[in-house]
Design an enzyme around this catalytic site. Structure first.
Site, PDB file in Angstrom:
ATOM      1  N   ASP A  13       0.901  -1.301  -0.021  1.00 27.32           N
ATOM      2  CA  ASP A  13      -0.060  -0.035   0.060  1.00 27.32           C
ATOM      3  C   ASP A  13       0.901   1.265   0.049  1.00 27.32           C
ATOM      4  O   ASP A  13       0.455   2.303   0.657  1.00 27.32           O
ATOM      5  CB  ASP A  13      -0.970   0.124   1.200  1.00 27.32           C
ATOM      6  CG  ASP A  13      -1.905  -1.153   1.285  1.00 27.32           C
ATOM      7  OD1 ASP A  13      -2.299  -1.616   0.279  1.00 27.32           O
ATOM      8  OD2 ASP A  13      -1.901  -1.726   2.562  1.00 27.32           O
ATOM      9  N   HIS A  41      -4.673  -1.572  -6.059  1.00 24.74           N
ATOM     10  CA  HIS A  41      -3.750  -0.401  -6.629  1.00 24.74           C
ATOM     11  C   HIS A  41      -4.665   0.631  -6.934  1.00 24.74           C
ATOM     12  O   HIS A  41      -5.600   0.256  -7.910  1.00 24.74           O
ATOM     13  CB  HIS A  41      -3.027  -0.880  -7.873  1.00 24.74           C
ATOM     14  CG  HIS A  41      -1.892  -1.734  -7.192  1.00 24.74           C
ATOM     15  ND1 HIS A  41      -1.201  -2.691  -8.171  1.00 24.74           N
ATOM     16  CD2 HIS A  41      -1.221  -1.869  -5.988  1.00 24.74           C
ATOM     17  CE1 HIS A  41       0.004  -3.176  -7.683  1.00 24.74           C
ATOM     18  NE2 HIS A  41      -0.374  -2.941  -6.298  1.00 24.74           N
TER      19      HIS A  41
HETATM   20  P1  IMP Z   1      -3.118 -12.906   1.609  1.00 23.29           P
HETATM   21  O1  IMP Z   1      -2.035 -12.126   0.519  1.00 23.29           O
HETATM   22  O2  IMP Z   1      -4.631 -12.413   1.335  1.00 23.29           O
HETATM   23  O3  IMP Z   1      -2.710 -14.255   1.862  1.00 23.29           O
HETATM   24  O4  IMP Z   1      -2.779 -11.803   2.982  1.00 23.29           O
HETATM   25  C1  IMP Z   1      -1.435 -11.874   3.611  1.00 23.29           C
HETATM   26  C2  IMP Z   1      -1.113 -10.706   4.384  1.00 23.29           C
HETATM   27  O5  IMP Z   1      -0.759  -9.716   3.358  1.00 23.29           O
HETATM   28  C3  IMP Z   1      -2.110 -10.212   5.203  1.00 23.29           C
HETATM   29  O6  IMP Z   1      -1.709  -9.377   6.413  1.00 23.29           O
HETATM   30  C4  IMP Z   1      -2.852  -9.067   4.224  1.00 23.29           C
HETATM   31  O7  IMP Z   1      -3.521  -8.085   5.024  1.00 23.29           O
HETATM   32  C5  IMP Z   1      -1.699  -8.672   3.395  1.00 23.29           C
HETATM   33  N1  IMP Z   1      -2.025  -8.206   2.187  1.00 23.29           N
HETATM   34  C6  IMP Z   1      -2.125  -8.720   1.106  1.00 23.29           C
HETATM   35  N2  IMP Z   1      -2.270  -8.084   0.091  1.00 23.29           N
HETATM   36  C7  IMP Z   1      -2.272  -6.788   0.429  1.00 23.29           C
HETATM   37  C8  IMP Z   1      -2.180  -5.613   0.034  1.00 23.29           C
HETATM   38  O8  IMP Z   1      -2.404  -5.441  -1.464  1.00 23.29           O
HETATM   39  N3  IMP Z   1      -1.730  -4.560   0.438  1.00 23.29           N
HETATM   40  C9  IMP Z   1      -1.673  -4.597   2.058  1.00 23.29           C
HETATM   41  N4  IMP Z   1      -1.757  -5.732   2.521  1.00 23.29           N
HETATM   42  C10 IMP Z   1      -2.010  -6.800   1.741  1.00 23.29           C
END
Ligand code: IMP
Length: 423
Positions: A13, A41
């Site tokens: 982010d 994004h």
């Molecule tokens: P997952 O990728 O959904 O398995 O989540 C794994 C970790 O990455 C968690 O802490 C999510 O909140 C974080 N996360 C996944 N995608 C994003 C993103 O695009 N921005 C910020 N955090 C993310």
């Protein structure tokens, strides 16, 4: 020819979408190389404001070919609706493709994502629930469904029979969930395959000819190495490698062709999900920073955790990636503050640490702050970095000194023109 990778240098982010949107004006090929619909994004340009989850930010340049690379995991339903939505708002998706080797996020992955994360207890990752981790588990377990499988009913039925034999047993016996029906899954997959057929491509010739013809290639990362499966705060991580090395593997671009790695960092920090964050602000200063920065997740809408700039983290991430450039975003969010702390090191068991220690002790590290004076002036009207108030330039200089990577650009607002390029 240039091959540029854009990666996050905090916890995700950082505003990579805005930068990729800007850089893709000059790009011939823009590829996502890892992750999937967990990305969020935000892009603001002359077409309006978009929150892209799957489609690469290069889509706004009609001359740019966009590819979901082999290293991604994609929910076809979400991809189709995102493309439809973008198209309805006047943006062509004619040049949008997906690697035939990319993995499909299946409906059962989303169920697994929910129940498995709950089952982790104290190690809950607080995932986005988009089925990312379970899709990568199946990929590594060699029982994943790839996009080219969507084009053959015979292959699909055979593979899914095997997968469901295992997954339904776990879903019903371990988690008390409903089983998935083979025939409805096959029918759903075939329908996706029919709609996506012209877009499912072998990305190797595409990449090969772009390299051969000296085209500009942009590799769009998601998240950051702090959420990397190997280099992040394991186990509070995602299931892929959002690094320059991951870009090479996931896009199929030999490492020696990558000549620029732009690390993106917010002028402060934020994180979504669980996991250590030494500079996190849990008090009113945190609420204030969250409101000033509009820090709510683009994918989930969850309030983001916020804190001061952590140079220990960003230094580590830029080293892991070999960043050649540092893009600072959202400097304007700090405009009203009188003082701005920057974390220069950690204190752990009485020792001063300038390098990020092992992830198991991150949450026991205390940030050591240097307090810099604020500028208390609006920065948004600046046209060059030199136009910025003295204390804002001083703040940027200090970040560069601490991170050891030169500035590429500075973001002072959400729109394309709110980016000041370093000369
Ligand atoms: P997952 O990728 O959904 O398995 O989540 C794994 C970790 O990455 C968690 O802490 C999510 O909140 C974080 N996360 C996944 N995608 C994003 C993103 O695009 N921005 C910020 N955090 C993310």
């Amino acid at each position: 020819m240039s091959v540029t990778v854009v990666v996050g240098t905090q916890w995700g982010d950082e505003g990579k979408g805005k930068l990729v949107d800007l850089l893709s004006q000059e790009a011939d090929l823009c590829m996502r190389f890892q992750g999937g619909g967990n990305a969020g994004h935000t892009v603001v340009n002359n077409f309006g404001e978009f929150k892209l989850h799957l489609v690469p930010c290069g889509i706004f340049n009609p001359a740019c070919t966009c590819v979901m690379g082999t290293g991604t995991v994609v929910d076809p339903h979400d991809l189709l609706s995102e493309m439809e939505n973008i198209e309805q708002r006047g943006v062509s998706v004619a040049k949008m493709f997906i690697s035939d080797r990319a993995h499909v996020v299946m409906p059962y992955h989303k169920v697994f994502d929910r129940v498995e994360d709950l089952a982790r207890g104290a190690y809950r990752v607080d995932t986005t629930g988009r089925g990312i981790g379970p899709a990568y588990s199946d990929k590594v377990g060699r029982i994943g469904i790839r996009f080219h499988d969507l084009l053959s009913e015979e292959v699909l039925r055979e593979k899914l029979k095997l997968v469901l034999h295992r997954h339904n047993a776990i879903l019903t016996h371990v988690y008390g969930e409903q089983p998935f029906d083979l025939e409805s899954l096959v029918a759903g997959c075939i329908a996706w395959g029919q709609r996506l057929r012209p877009r499912i491509v072998d990305s190797v010739p595409l990449v090969r000819s772009a390299l051969k013809d000296n085209k500009n290639i942009l590799l769009e990362g998601q998240l950051s190495a702090m959420k990397d499966i190997d280099w992040g705060s394991y186990p509070f991580v995602t299931s892929s490698s959002p690094t320059a090395a991951g870009a090479s593997a996931g896009a199929g671009i030999p490492p020696r062709f990558i000549n620029r790695v732009i690390g993106v960092a917010k002028a402060y920090s934020s994180q979504v999900g669980t996991g250590p964050m030494p500079t996190e602000l849990k008090d009113t200063a945190g609420n204030n920073l969250r409101t000033l920065g509009g820090e709510f997740g683009a994918t989930t809408g969850r309030p983001r955790r916020v804190g001061w700039f952590d140079s220990v983290v960003t230094r580590y991430v830029t080293e892991i990636n070999g960043c050649t450039d540092l893009a600072i975003t959202k400097l304007d969010v700090l405009d009203t503050l009188t003082e701005i702390p920057v974390c220069t090191a950690y204190r752990y068991q009485g020792e001063l640490l300038e390098d990020l220690p092992d992830p198991t002790v991150h949450d026991k590290c205390e940030p050591v702050y240097e307090i810099l004076p604020g500028w208390q002036q609006r920065t948004r009207d600046a046209k060059t970095i030199q136009d910025l108030p003295y204390n804002a330039r001083r703040y940027l200089d200090r970040l560069v000194t601490l991170v050891h990577v030169p500035i590429h650009s500075v973001g002072i607002g959400p729109e394309r023109e709110h980016t000041l390029m370093a000369i």
